[in-house]
Design a protein around this motif. Structure first.
Motif, PDB file in Angstrom:
ATOM      1  N   PRO A 116       0.829  -1.222   0.000  1.00  0.00           N
ATOM      2  CA  PRO A 116       0.000   0.000   0.000  1.00  0.00           C
ATOM      3  C   PRO A 116       0.857   1.263   0.000  1.00  0.00           C
ATOM      4  O   PRO A 116       2.046   1.227   0.322  1.00  0.00           O
ATOM      5  CB  PRO A 116      -0.806  -0.124   1.295  1.00  0.00           C
ATOM      6  N   ALA A 130      -1.641   8.036   1.638  1.00  0.00           N
ATOM      7  CA  ALA A 130      -2.465   8.250   0.443  1.00  0.00           C
ATOM      8  C   ALA A 130      -2.688   9.740   0.247  1.00  0.00           C
ATOM      9  O   ALA A 130      -3.381  10.379   1.045  1.00  0.00           O
ATOM     10  CB  ALA A 130      -3.793   7.513   0.588  1.00  0.00           C
ATOM     11  N   ASN A 189      -5.510   1.837  -1.643  1.00  0.00           N
ATOM     12  CA  ASN A 189      -5.179   1.292  -0.328  1.00  0.00           C
ATOM     13  C   ASN A 189      -6.359   0.519   0.271  1.00  0.00           C
ATOM     14  O   ASN A 189      -6.185  -0.537   0.888  1.00  0.00           O
ATOM     15  CB  ASN A 189      -4.757   2.408   0.622  1.00  0.00           C
ATOM     16  N   CYS A 220      -6.295  -3.453   1.080  1.00  0.00           N
ATOM     17  CA  CYS A 220      -6.579  -3.967   2.425  1.00  0.00           C
ATOM     18  C   CYS A 220      -7.668  -5.034   2.392  1.00  0.00           C
ATOM     19  O   CYS A 220      -7.534  -6.088   3.022  1.00  0.00           O
ATOM     20  CB  CYS A 220      -6.980  -2.806   3.338  1.00  0.00           C
TER      21      CYS A 220
END
Length: 342
Positions: A233, A237, A246, A250
């Protein structure tokens, strides 16, 4: 003078009396077998047939354990992870027999690792990607990677190397899994102090995928390096698109976390092994093989058994590897542009 008469008493030898052995396949229902051994009657027979060439005794002794009995003893240990003495009392055998059977069964199952643990083949890749995409809209995913710790008793040698970041002795095992919670690759040999990224970099998987880039990507957390075939990731962000990436990462990568949890719930012995590292690694490999057998045969996971929740290791800081992330950054940015800009 009267002679001296010596009287000799015949020494009495105590005849060994073995406890009556349990007959689980006869005395338990299917539900009771699942609760005690994590496998049903047909699954136990299937597993016994797999290890029969390795465990079949050549002796004709009346007290020799059958392969099915050895299988049941080992499965009972894997399922509950208690002391050998408790298993022996439960199964009607001595503690030393339990120890020997668990070791032999673990080696026999571990020898089957390549038969049951393998990366998706070419004809399976499309289906693997589709199932991962359904989980979190992450494209071209063929696996998720993570490490999990199996706690062990303090070893006799190199004791300090086995202390994890949580201060407990452990084996750090690397697992790659798919969306069906099948283990497709594993590394079982490293002490608990070793960083996840180092385990990956020293693995045959890393060498193979660096040499021959796969037709897809593997998802890992921030402890891993960003590589052309390994997506991690964004640390931060900065755009809505990166945030969506992201989030998708996840949701999709949670498959490996679920897999780790199921593995330790199904085989409670993996929460703590009272053995030395070499034996611990054999037991872990055996449980990995059994996990894939159970998953492929759709063996139900009993949620009612009394087992501790697996420990969650704190997230490791990233291990920065120089000159490996440039192409990985480009591929990750391309994924963001093509799938998350909307």
């Amino acid at each position: 003078m009267a002679g001296i008469v010596h009287r000799y008493r015949r020494r009495r030898y105590r005849q060994r009396v073995d406890a009556e052995r349990a007959k689980p396949l006869k005395q338990y229902t299917s539900e009771e077998l699942y609760a005690r051994f994590r496998f049903g009657r047909d699954d136990i027979k299937y597993t016994a047939d797999l290890v029969r060439p390795s465990l079949q005794h050549q002796t004709q002794r009346s007290h020799a354990l059958s392969v099915e009995e050895q299988c049941l003893i080992a499965l009972r240990f894997y399922a509950c992870g208690t002391f050998y003495q408790v298993i022996g009392d439960n199964m009607g055998v001595r503690k030393t027999i339990v120890s020997n059977v668990v070791k032999a069964m673990s080696v026999a199952l571990g020898s089957l690792i390549n038969q049951f643990v393998y990366f998706p083949k070419d004809d399976q890749t499309a289906q693997t990607k589709h199932k991962f995409f359904q989980m979190g809209n992450m494209p071209s995913t063929i696996g998720a990677i993570d490490c999990t710790h199996v706690h062990i008793q303090a070893p006799y040698e190199r004791e300090g190397e086995y202390v994890s970041r949580k201060g407990r002795h452990s084996i750090n095992i690397q697992l790659v899994g798919n969306a069906d919670l099948i283990i497709t690759n594993c590394v079982v040999k490293w002490p608990g102090s070793v960083h996840d990224a180092r385990i990956l970099r020293e693995s045959a998987l890393y060498r193979a995928l660096q040499s021959h880039r796969p037709n897809g990507i593997i998802l890992g957390d921030s402890a891993y390096p960003l590589l052309p075939w390994l997506m991690t990731p964004f640390p931060v962000a900065n755009t809505p698109e990166e945030s969506r990436f992201n989030s998708s990462h996840c949701k999709t990568r949670c498959a490996i976390e679920r897999l780790n949890g199921v593995l330790k719930r199904r085989f409670a012995c993996l929460n703590y092994l009272r053995v030395q590292p070499k034996v611990a690694c054999s037991i872990i490999l055996a449980c990995i093989v059994l996990h894939n057998i159970a998953t492929r045969r759709h063996v139900p996971l009993d949620d009612n058994f009394d087992a501790p929740e697996p420990d969650v290791e704190p997230e490791q800081p990233p291990m920065f590897l120089h000159n490996e992330g440039h192409t990985g950054h480009a591929i990750r940015d391309a994924i963001v542009r093509n799938y998350f800009c909307y």
